[in-house]
Design a protein around this motif. Sequence first.
Motif, PDB file in Angstrom:
ATOM      1  N   TYR A 116       0.843  -1.181   0.000  1.00 36.41           N
ATOM      2  CA  TYR A 116       0.000   0.000   0.000  1.00 36.41           C
ATOM      3  C   TYR A 116       0.887   1.243   0.000  1.00 36.41           C
ATOM      4  CZ  TYR A 116      -3.966  -3.021   0.990  1.00 36.41           C
ATOM      5  OH  TYR A 116      -4.931  -3.988   0.908  1.00 36.41           O
ATOM      6  N   CYS A 117       0.502   2.231  -0.796  1.00 33.26           N
ATOM      7  CA  CYS A 117       1.348   3.409  -0.951  1.00 33.26           C
ATOM      8  C   CYS A 117       0.523   4.555  -1.502  1.00 33.26           C
ATOM      9  CB  CYS A 117       2.514   3.106  -1.896  1.00 33.26           C
ATOM     10  SG  CYS A 117       1.979   2.680  -3.587  1.00 33.26           S
ATOM     11  N   GLY A 118       1.142   5.728  -1.564  1.00 36.23           N
ATOM     12  CA  GLY A 118       0.543   6.864  -2.227  1.00 36.23           C
ATOM     13  C   GLY A 118       0.842   6.808  -3.711  1.00 36.23           C
ATOM     14  N   PRO A 119       0.317   7.764  -4.484  1.00 31.91           N
ATOM     15  CA  PRO A 119       0.549   7.754  -5.937  1.00 31.91           C
ATOM     16  C   PRO A 119       2.016   7.699  -6.323  1.00 31.91           C
ATOM     17  CG  PRO A 119      -1.166   9.329  -5.381  1.00 31.91           C
ATOM     18  CD  PRO A 119      -0.599   8.855  -4.076  1.00 31.91           C
ATOM     19  N   ASP A 120       2.875   8.361  -5.558  1.00 33.58           N
ATOM     20  CA  ASP A 120       4.290   8.389  -5.915  1.00 33.58           C
ATOM     21  C   ASP A 120       4.973   7.037  -5.718  1.00 33.58           C
ATOM     22  OD1 ASP A 120       4.114  11.024  -6.629  1.00 33.58           O
ATOM     23  OD2 ASP A 120       4.807  11.799  -4.698  1.00 33.58           O
ATOM     24  N   GLY A 121       4.303   6.100  -5.071  1.00 40.21           N
ATOM     25  CA  GLY A 121       4.876   4.766  -4.883  1.00 40.21           C
ATOM     26  C   GLY A 121       4.661   3.840  -6.063  1.00 40.21           C
ATOM     27  N   ALA A 145      -9.737   4.209  -7.145  1.00 34.63           N
ATOM     28  CA  ALA A 145      -8.354   3.858  -7.453  1.00 34.63           C
ATOM     29  C   ALA A 145      -7.433   4.298  -6.328  1.00 34.63           C
ATOM     30  CB  ALA A 145      -7.939   4.494  -8.770  1.00 34.63           C
ATOM     31  N   TRP A 146      -7.674   5.472  -5.790  1.00 34.92           N
ATOM     32  CA  TRP A 146      -6.860   5.962  -4.662  1.00 34.92           C
ATOM     33  C   TRP A 146      -7.065   5.082  -3.435  1.00 34.92           C
ATOM     34  CZ3 TRP A 146      -7.827   7.806   0.265  1.00 34.92           C
ATOM     35  CH2 TRP A 146      -6.748   8.432   0.916  1.00 34.92           C
ATOM     36  N   HIS A 147      -8.303   4.695  -3.154  1.00 32.62           N
ATOM     37  CA  HIS A 147      -8.567   3.843  -1.992  1.00 32.62           C
ATOM     38  C   HIS A 147      -7.879   2.488  -2.142  1.00 32.62           C
ATOM     39  CE1 HIS A 147     -11.307   6.603  -0.086  1.00 32.62           C
ATOM     40  NE2 HIS A 147     -12.060   6.688  -1.177  1.00 32.62           N
ATOM     41  N   VAL A 187      -1.558  -4.223  -9.573  1.00 30.21           N
ATOM     42  CA  VAL A 187      -2.022  -3.186 -10.495  1.00 30.21           C
ATOM     43  C   VAL A 187      -3.473  -2.870 -10.166  1.00 30.21           C
ATOM     44  CG1 VAL A 187      -2.396  -2.557 -12.909  1.00 30.21           C
ATOM     45  CG2 VAL A 187      -0.466  -4.028 -12.283  1.00 30.21           C
ATOM     46  N   VAL A 188      -3.808  -1.576 -10.088  1.00 30.19           N
ATOM     47  CA  VAL A 188      -5.181  -1.176  -9.760  1.00 30.19           C
ATOM     48  C   VAL A 188      -5.875  -0.655 -11.010  1.00 30.19           C
ATOM     49  CG1 VAL A 188      -4.568  -0.688  -7.374  1.00 30.19           C
ATOM     50  CG2 VAL A 188      -4.477   1.151  -9.054  1.00 30.19           C
ATOM     51  N   GLY A 189      -7.103  -0.196 -10.833  1.00 31.90           N
ATOM     52  CA  GLY A 189      -7.881   0.333 -11.942  1.00 31.90           C
ATOM     53  C   GLY A 189      -9.023  -0.588 -12.339  1.00 31.90           C
ATOM     54  N   MET A 190     -10.180   0.003 -12.666  1.00 33.88           N
ATOM     55  CA  MET A 190     -11.352  -0.776 -13.070  1.00 33.88           C
ATOM     56  C   MET A 190     -11.942  -0.303 -14.394  1.00 33.88           C
ATOM     57  SD  MET A 190     -13.436  -1.329  -9.481  1.00 33.88           S
ATOM     58  CE  MET A 190     -14.750  -2.215 -10.334  1.00 33.88           C
ATOM     59  N   ASP A 191     -12.223   0.990 -14.512  1.00 37.03           N
ATOM     60  CA  ASP A 191     -12.845   1.518 -15.727  1.00 37.03           C
ATOM     61  C   ASP A 191     -11.938   1.331 -16.930  1.00 37.03           C
ATOM     62  OD1 ASP A 191     -15.305   2.477 -14.858  1.00 37.03           O
ATOM     63  OD2 ASP A 191     -14.468   4.367 -14.168  1.00 37.03           O
ATOM     64  N   VAL A 192     -12.480   0.812 -18.017  1.00 33.55           N
ATOM     65  CA  VAL A 192     -11.631   0.500 -19.159  1.00 33.55           C
ATOM     66  C   VAL A 192     -12.392   0.670 -20.470  1.00 33.55           C
ATOM     67  CG1 VAL A 192     -12.198  -1.962 -19.313  1.00 33.55           C
ATOM     68  CG2 VAL A 192      -9.914  -1.190 -19.964  1.00 33.55           C
ATOM     69  N   ALA A 193     -11.637   0.974 -21.511  1.00 36.44           N
ATOM     70  CA  ALA A 193     -12.146   0.909 -22.884  1.00 36.44           C
ATOM     71  C   ALA A 193     -10.997   0.436 -23.753  1.00 36.44           C
ATOM     72  CB  ALA A 193     -12.647   2.271 -23.350  1.00 36.44           C
ATOM     73  N   GLY A 194     -11.283  -0.458 -24.694  1.00 37.83           N
ATOM     74  CA  GLY A 194     -10.204  -0.993 -25.517  1.00 37.83           C
ATOM     75  C   GLY A 194     -10.720  -1.942 -26.578  1.00 37.83           C
ATOM     76  N   VAL A 195      -9.822  -2.790 -27.036  1.00 38.78           N
ATOM     77  CA  VAL A 195     -10.119  -3.716 -28.123  1.00 38.78           C
ATOM     78  C   VAL A 195      -9.882  -5.145 -27.643  1.00 38.78           C
ATOM     79  CG1 VAL A 195      -9.537  -4.409 -30.469  1.00 38.78           C
ATOM     80  CG2 VAL A 195      -9.443  -1.998 -29.826  1.00 38.78           C
ATOM     81  N   VAL A 196     -10.824  -6.031 -27.880  1.00 36.52           N
ATOM     82  CA  VAL A 196     -10.701  -7.427 -27.470  1.00 36.52           C
ATOM     83  C   VAL A 196      -9.559  -8.095 -28.243  1.00 36.52           C
ATOM     84  CG1 VAL A 196     -11.845  -9.687 -27.425  1.00 36.52           C
ATOM     85  CG2 VAL A 196     -13.140  -7.607 -26.880  1.00 36.52           C
ATOM     86  N   GLU A 197      -8.662  -8.749 -27.496  1.00 38.01           N
ATOM     87  CA  GLU A 197      -7.571  -9.495 -28.133  1.00 38.01           C
ATOM     88  C   GLU A 197      -7.855 -10.992 -28.163  1.00 38.01           C
ATOM     89  OE1 GLU A 197      -3.517  -8.776 -27.422  1.00 38.01           O
ATOM     90  OE2 GLU A 197      -3.704  -6.863 -28.486  1.00 38.01           O
ATOM     91  N   SER A 198      -8.463 -11.508 -27.093  1.00 38.04           N
ATOM     92  CA  SER A 198      -8.816 -12.926 -27.064  1.00 38.04           C
ATOM     93  C   SER A 198      -9.928 -13.128 -26.043  1.00 38.04           C
ATOM     94  CB  SER A 198      -7.604 -13.802 -26.716  1.00 38.04           C
ATOM     95  OG  SER A 198      -7.104 -13.484 -25.426  1.00 38.04           O
ATOM     96  N   VAL A 199     -10.615 -14.256 -26.169  1.00 39.15           N
ATOM     97  CA  VAL A 199     -11.715 -14.560 -25.251  1.00 39.15           C
ATOM     98  C   VAL A 199     -11.511 -15.943 -24.662  1.00 39.15           C
ATOM     99  CG1 VAL A 199     -13.310 -13.086 -26.538  1.00 39.15           C
ATOM    100  CG2 VAL A 199     -13.203 -15.524 -27.045  1.00 39.15           C
ATOM    101  N   GLY A 200     -12.041 -16.120 -23.445  1.00 32.26           N
ATOM    102  CA  GLY A 200     -11.952 -17.401 -22.774  1.00 32.26           C
ATOM    103  C   GLY A 200     -13.102 -18.317 -23.162  1.00 32.26           C
ATOM    104  N   ALA A 201     -13.063 -19.504 -22.617  1.00 28.76           N
ATOM    105  CA  ALA A 201     -14.085 -20.497 -22.918  1.00 28.76           C
ATOM    106  C   ALA A 201     -15.471 -20.000 -22.546  1.00 28.76           C
ATOM    107  CB  ALA A 201     -13.772 -21.796 -22.156  1.00 28.76           C
ATOM    108  N   GLY A 202     -16.426 -20.279 -23.411  1.00 31.81           N
ATOM    109  CA  GLY A 202     -17.811 -19.951 -23.124  1.00 31.81           C
ATOM    110  C   GLY A 202     -18.235 -18.545 -23.493  1.00 31.81           C
TER     111      GLY A 202
END
Length: 315
Positions: free
Chosen positions: A6-11, A40-42, A64-79
């Motif tokens: 656990y650390c601040g942003p500079d960590g 993300a800070w919490h 690694v933290v972070g939840m909100d995302v936008a991007g391009v699918v590279e691969s998918v898992g089973a099902g």
Amino acid sequence: MARDDYCGPDGLESREVDTPSPGAGEVLVRVRAAGVDQGAWHALTGLPYLGRLYFGVRRPRAKVVGMDVAGVVESVGAGVTTLRPGDEVFGICDAAFAEHAVGKAKTLLHKPANVTFEQAAAVAVSACTALTALRGVIAGQRVLVIGAGGGVGSFAVQLATAFGAAVTGVCSTSKVEFVRSLGAVATIDYTKEPLTGEYDMVLDIAGHRPIPALRALLTPRGTLVAIGTEDGGRWAAGVDRNLAMKTRNPFTRQTLRAPLSIVRPAELEELSALLADGKLTPAVDRTFALGDLPAAITYLRDGRVKGKVVVIPQT
């Protein structure tokens, strides 16, 4: 961007990590943009301490933290049948502040064509929180949004307006025009004037005002909703106020709610439709390179952001 403790942003440090692999029901996304919010800070700092029951008691479970995302699918898992490689998506993933991230297929949707990756990355957590808070709002009602210039607030003003409500936004001087541009019919600059008026709903975002003061702004059968707070110390910020609201709710004609912020597939679908129809436009204040994530988090915590902050991996 990763850390071991656990650390601040500079960590935070830039480091090479293995590209994750999607499991059953999961999707691997090449991240084009990732949203930054208070969560993300919490997660980074492990504060308040009560949150470590989820993040990890002694050390963080996720480097690694972070939840909100936008991007391009590279691969998918089973099902996984709803998405395929090459699809442009938005939603939530684990460890989004990276070049690749894995998320559940049910919390990743096709990105509307009229929305940029940067805008889409700002949506999931903050907009779902606002949508949950505003449940029950109908056309013609008066809604007061306290914290209208921030991430959740900027979505709340737009959503309540889309539902037909007349919104008054509470914000600082520097954000008054911004909040009006989101659709608020009136604003209150809390640095210069007291909160006044009578409202069908009062939405207090990350606030610390006493419950009786907020209830005084409601109609006799109005609704008070409190979400997120930075008040309450290092152990259990906001828990005391939320518990007080739940305890008092059965004994008043007014409705007192303190809902949890959870990203649900049905809410993402609803938000996606509003985005596609142009009724909701994510407000992105600034974008930062992924390597400047510490600066992005610090900028957010300083309270200067109008809407959302987004980081972009360097490709």
